[in-house]
Design an enzyme around this catalytic site. Structure first.
Site: not given
Ligand code: C5P
Length: 236
Positions: A39, A66, A68, A71, A121, A212
Protein backbone atom coordinates in the site's frame (compact mmCIF):
# COMPACT_ATOMS: atom_id res chain seq x y z
CA UNK A 1 -21.62 -16.80 -6.47
CA UNK A 2 -18.60 -16.91 -4.14
CA UNK A 3 -15.55 -14.88 -5.29
CA UNK A 4 -12.29 -16.77 -6.07
CA UNK A 5 -10.36 -17.69 -2.89
CA UNK A 6 -7.48 -15.38 -1.94
CA UNK A 7 -4.17 -17.03 -0.91
CA UNK A 8 -3.23 -16.31 2.74
CA UNK A 9 0.00 -14.62 1.63
CA UNK A 10 -1.89 -12.23 -0.67
CA UNK A 11 -4.16 -11.17 2.19
CA UNK A 12 -1.40 -9.20 3.89
CA UNK A 13 -0.98 -5.69 2.49
CA UNK A 14 2.11 -3.92 3.81
CA UNK A 15 1.69 -0.15 4.16
CA UNK A 16 4.85 1.52 2.82
CA UNK A 17 4.43 4.52 5.12
CA UNK A 18 8.02 5.64 4.62
CA UNK A 19 9.59 9.05 3.89
CA UNK A 20 11.36 8.35 0.61
CA UNK A 21 11.50 6.05 -2.39
CA UNK A 22 14.96 4.94 -1.20
CA UNK A 23 13.54 3.90 2.19
CA UNK A 24 10.62 2.13 0.49
CA UNK A 25 12.91 0.26 -1.90
CA UNK A 26 15.07 -0.86 1.04
CA UNK A 27 11.96 -2.16 2.84
CA UNK A 28 10.71 -3.95 -0.31
CA UNK A 29 14.15 -5.59 -0.66
CA UNK A 30 14.05 -6.72 3.00
CA UNK A 31 10.58 -8.20 2.55
CA UNK A 32 11.62 -9.90 -0.70
CA UNK A 33 9.26 -12.55 -2.03
CA UNK A 34 7.43 -12.83 1.32
CA UNK A 35 5.10 -9.92 0.48
CA UNK A 36 3.00 -9.62 -2.69
CA UNK A 37 0.85 -6.62 -1.89
CA UNK A 38 1.92 -3.07 -0.99
CA UNK A 39 0.00 0.00 0.00
CA UNK A 40 1.31 3.43 -1.02
CA UNK A 41 -0.27 6.37 0.78
CA UNK A 42 0.15 10.13 1.05
CA UNK A 43 3.67 10.08 2.49
CA UNK A 44 5.31 8.08 -0.28
CA UNK A 45 3.10 9.37 -3.11
CA UNK A 46 4.10 12.95 -2.37
CA UNK A 47 7.75 11.94 -2.02
CA UNK A 48 8.02 10.67 -5.60
CA UNK A 49 6.35 7.28 -5.08
CA UNK A 50 4.24 7.10 -8.26
CA UNK A 51 7.01 5.63 -10.51
CA UNK A 52 7.68 3.08 -7.73
CA UNK A 53 3.99 2.10 -7.77
CA UNK A 54 4.23 1.50 -11.52
CA UNK A 55 7.47 -0.48 -11.17
CA UNK A 56 5.98 -2.68 -8.45
CA UNK A 57 2.92 -3.41 -10.62
CA UNK A 58 5.14 -4.18 -13.61
CA UNK A 59 7.20 -6.53 -11.41
CA UNK A 60 4.04 -8.51 -10.65
CA UNK A 61 3.30 -7.10 -7.19
CA UNK A 62 -0.14 -5.80 -6.34
CA UNK A 63 -0.39 -2.14 -5.46
CA UNK A 64 -2.98 -0.38 -3.33
CA UNK A 65 -2.95 3.39 -3.88
CA UNK A 66 -4.34 4.79 -0.63
CA UNK A 67 -5.16 8.25 -1.94
CA UNK A 68 -8.46 8.64 -0.09
CA UNK A 69 -9.88 10.77 -2.88
CA UNK A 70 -12.76 13.15 -2.29
CA UNK A 71 -13.64 16.06 -4.58
CA UNK A 72 -16.29 17.01 -7.12
CA UNK A 73 -17.24 14.04 -9.29
CA UNK A 74 -15.39 15.15 -12.43
CA UNK A 75 -12.13 15.64 -10.56
CA UNK A 76 -12.44 12.25 -8.84
CA UNK A 77 -13.18 10.55 -12.17
CA UNK A 78 -10.13 12.06 -13.93
CA UNK A 79 -7.94 11.13 -10.95
CA UNK A 80 -9.18 7.54 -10.97
CA UNK A 81 -8.40 7.30 -14.71
CA UNK A 82 -4.83 8.41 -14.01
CA UNK A 83 -4.40 5.92 -11.14
CA UNK A 84 -5.64 3.14 -13.44
CA UNK A 85 -2.68 3.79 -15.79
CA UNK A 86 -0.27 2.86 -12.95
CA UNK A 87 -1.49 -0.75 -13.00
CA UNK A 88 -2.70 -0.48 -9.40
CA UNK A 89 -5.16 -3.02 -7.99
CA UNK A 90 -6.94 -0.83 -5.40
CA UNK A 91 -7.52 2.88 -4.88
CA UNK A 92 -9.39 4.42 -1.95
CA UNK A 93 -12.04 7.11 -2.03
CA UNK A 94 -13.97 8.54 0.90
CA UNK A 95 -17.44 7.00 1.11
CA UNK A 96 -19.50 9.98 -0.05
CA UNK A 97 -22.13 9.10 -2.68
CA UNK A 98 -21.02 11.53 -5.44
CA UNK A 99 -17.39 10.53 -4.98
CA UNK A 100 -18.07 6.79 -5.05
CA UNK A 101 -20.35 7.05 -8.10
CA UNK A 102 -17.75 9.02 -10.09
CA UNK A 103 -14.94 6.63 -9.12
CA UNK A 104 -16.90 3.49 -10.08
CA UNK A 105 -17.83 4.92 -13.48
CA UNK A 106 -14.24 6.03 -14.17
CA UNK A 107 -12.60 2.68 -13.33
CA UNK A 108 -14.76 0.79 -15.88
CA UNK A 109 -12.68 -1.19 -18.35
CA UNK A 110 -9.51 -1.11 -16.18
CA UNK A 111 -8.21 -3.63 -13.63
CA UNK A 112 -8.51 -1.04 -10.87
CA UNK A 113 -10.92 -1.66 -8.00
CA UNK A 114 -12.48 1.07 -5.89
CA UNK A 115 -12.39 0.79 -2.11
CA UNK A 116 -14.54 3.10 -0.03
CA UNK A 117 -13.21 4.37 3.29
CA UNK A 118 -16.17 4.42 5.65
CA UNK A 119 -14.82 5.96 8.87
CA UNK A 120 -11.09 6.27 9.56
CA UNK A 121 -9.92 3.77 12.18
CA UNK A 122 -8.39 6.54 14.31
CA UNK A 123 -11.91 7.97 14.86
CA UNK A 124 -14.23 7.06 17.71
CA UNK A 125 -17.73 8.39 18.50
CA UNK A 126 -16.34 11.46 20.26
CA UNK A 127 -14.17 12.33 17.24
CA UNK A 128 -17.17 12.05 14.89
CA UNK A 129 -19.22 14.23 17.21
CA UNK A 130 -16.42 16.82 17.26
CA UNK A 131 -16.45 16.77 13.44
CA UNK A 132 -20.17 17.60 13.42
CA UNK A 133 -21.67 14.15 12.76
CA UNK A 134 -24.86 13.02 14.46
CA UNK A 135 -24.23 9.30 13.93
CA UNK A 136 -21.78 7.23 15.94
CA UNK A 137 -19.07 5.13 14.29
CA UNK A 138 -21.01 1.88 13.81
CA UNK A 139 -24.15 3.56 12.41
CA UNK A 140 -22.15 5.74 10.01
CA UNK A 141 -20.02 2.78 8.85
CA UNK A 142 -23.17 0.75 8.13
CA UNK A 143 -24.94 3.57 6.30
CA UNK A 144 -21.92 4.25 4.12
CA UNK A 145 -21.37 0.56 3.39
CA UNK A 146 -24.95 0.23 2.17
CA UNK A 147 -24.50 3.23 -0.13
CA UNK A 148 -21.20 1.82 -1.42
CA UNK A 149 -22.84 -1.48 -2.30
CA UNK A 150 -25.73 0.18 -4.12
CA UNK A 151 -23.26 2.30 -6.13
CA UNK A 152 -21.21 -0.74 -7.26
CA UNK A 153 -18.07 -0.05 -5.20
CA UNK A 154 -15.70 -3.06 -5.15
CA UNK A 155 -14.74 -3.08 -1.49
CA UNK A 156 -14.76 -1.34 1.83
CA UNK A 157 -12.03 -0.21 4.18
CA UNK A 158 -13.05 -0.40 7.81
CA UNK A 159 -11.86 -1.24 11.25
CA UNK A 160 -11.82 -5.01 11.91
CA UNK A 161 -14.34 -4.32 14.68
CA UNK A 162 -16.94 -3.54 12.00
CA UNK A 163 -15.99 -6.41 9.65
CA UNK A 164 -18.53 -8.89 11.04
CA UNK A 165 -21.44 -6.45 10.80
CA UNK A 166 -20.30 -5.31 7.34
CA UNK A 167 -20.16 -8.88 6.01
CA UNK A 168 -23.81 -9.27 6.93
CA UNK A 169 -24.68 -6.08 5.05
CA UNK A 170 -22.59 -6.49 1.88
CA UNK A 171 -22.39 -10.31 1.60
CA UNK A 172 -19.34 -11.88 -0.06
CA UNK A 173 -19.26 -9.88 -3.28
CA UNK A 174 -17.39 -6.93 -1.81
CA UNK A 175 -13.81 -7.05 -0.48
CA UNK A 176 -13.36 -6.08 3.15
CA UNK A 177 -9.99 -4.47 3.82
CA UNK A 178 -9.04 -3.73 7.42
CA UNK A 179 -6.25 -1.55 8.77
CA UNK A 180 -5.98 -1.15 12.54
CA UNK A 181 -4.26 -4.55 12.82
CA UNK A 182 -1.92 -5.15 15.71
CA UNK A 183 -0.23 -8.50 16.40
CA UNK A 184 -0.46 -9.31 20.13
CA UNK A 185 2.05 -7.20 22.08
CA UNK A 186 2.67 -4.46 19.48
CA UNK A 187 2.04 -0.75 20.13
CA UNK A 188 -1.35 0.61 19.00
CA UNK A 189 0.01 4.07 17.99
CA UNK A 190 -2.88 6.38 17.00
CA UNK A 191 -5.24 3.51 16.08
CA UNK A 192 -8.25 3.30 18.40
CA UNK A 193 -10.16 0.32 16.97
CA UNK A 194 -7.59 -2.48 16.65
CA UNK A 195 -7.58 -6.30 16.39
CA UNK A 196 -5.03 -9.09 16.01
CA UNK A 197 -4.62 -10.63 12.52
CA UNK A 198 -6.36 -13.88 13.53
CA UNK A 199 -9.35 -12.10 15.03
CA UNK A 200 -9.69 -9.80 12.01
CA UNK A 201 -9.79 -12.78 9.63
CA UNK A 202 -12.28 -14.58 11.89
CA UNK A 203 -14.42 -11.42 11.82
CA UNK A 204 -14.61 -11.64 8.01
CA UNK A 205 -11.77 -9.44 6.70
CA UNK A 206 -10.39 -10.39 3.24
CA UNK A 207 -7.25 -8.25 3.38
CA UNK A 208 -5.30 -6.89 6.34
CA UNK A 209 -3.31 -3.66 6.02
CA UNK A 210 -0.31 -3.56 8.36
CA UNK A 211 2.14 -0.66 8.52
CA UNK A 212 4.18 0.21 11.60
CA UNK A 213 4.21 -3.28 13.19
CA UNK A 214 6.12 -4.46 10.07
CA UNK A 215 8.05 -1.45 8.76
CA UNK A 216 9.29 -0.53 12.25
CA UNK A 217 10.11 -4.13 13.25
CA UNK A 218 13.69 -5.23 13.86
CA UNK A 219 13.05 -8.03 11.33
CA UNK A 220 10.25 -6.92 8.95
CA UNK A 221 10.32 -10.11 6.89
CA UNK A 222 9.98 -12.39 9.93
CA UNK A 223 7.15 -10.19 11.25
CA UNK A 224 5.32 -10.27 7.89
CA UNK A 225 5.71 -14.06 7.66
CA UNK A 226 4.45 -14.51 11.23
CA UNK A 227 1.33 -12.47 10.35
CA UNK A 228 0.80 -14.52 7.16
CA UNK A 229 1.11 -17.73 9.20
CA UNK A 230 -1.45 -16.37 11.68
CA UNK A 231 -3.79 -15.54 8.74
CA UNK A 232 -3.38 -19.05 7.28
CA UNK A 233 -4.12 -20.62 10.67
CA UNK A 234 -7.19 -18.43 11.17
CA UNK A 235 -8.48 -19.51 7.76
CA UNK A 236 -8.09 -23.12 8.89
O1 C5P B 1 0.91 1.69 10.87
P1 C5P B 1 -0.50 1.16 10.76
O2 C5P B 1 -0.55 -0.36 10.75
O3 C5P B 1 -1.44 1.78 11.79
O4 C5P B 1 -0.97 1.65 9.32
C1 C5P B 1 -2.30 1.52 8.87
C2 C5P B 1 -2.40 2.09 7.49
O5 C5P B 1 -3.75 2.00 7.05
C3 C5P B 1 -2.00 3.56 7.39
O6 C5P B 1 -1.33 3.71 6.13
C4 C5P B 1 -3.33 4.31 7.41
O7 C5P B 1 -3.28 5.49 6.65
C5 C5P B 1 -4.25 3.29 6.72
N1 C5P B 1 -5.66 3.42 7.00
C6 C5P B 1 -6.20 3.42 8.28
N2 C5P B 1 -7.55 3.55 8.46
C7 C5P B 1 -8.37 3.66 7.41
C8 C5P B 1 -7.85 3.63 6.11
C9 C5P B 1 -6.49 3.51 5.94
O8 C5P B 1 -5.46 3.28 9.25
N3 C5P B 1 -9.68 3.72 7.60
Amino acid sequence: MQPAPIAPRDRLIVALDLPSVTAAEAMIAKLGDSVNFYKIGYQLTYAGGLPLAKELAQAGKKVFMDLKMHDIGNTVARGVESVATLGATFVTVHAYPQTMKAAVEARAGSGLKILAVTVLTSYDDADLHAAGYRLGVSDLVEARAQQAQVLGVDGIVSSPEEAGALRKIVGHQMNLVTPGIRPAGSASGDQKRIMTPARAIAAGADYLVVGRPIVEAADPRATAEAIQAEIAQALG
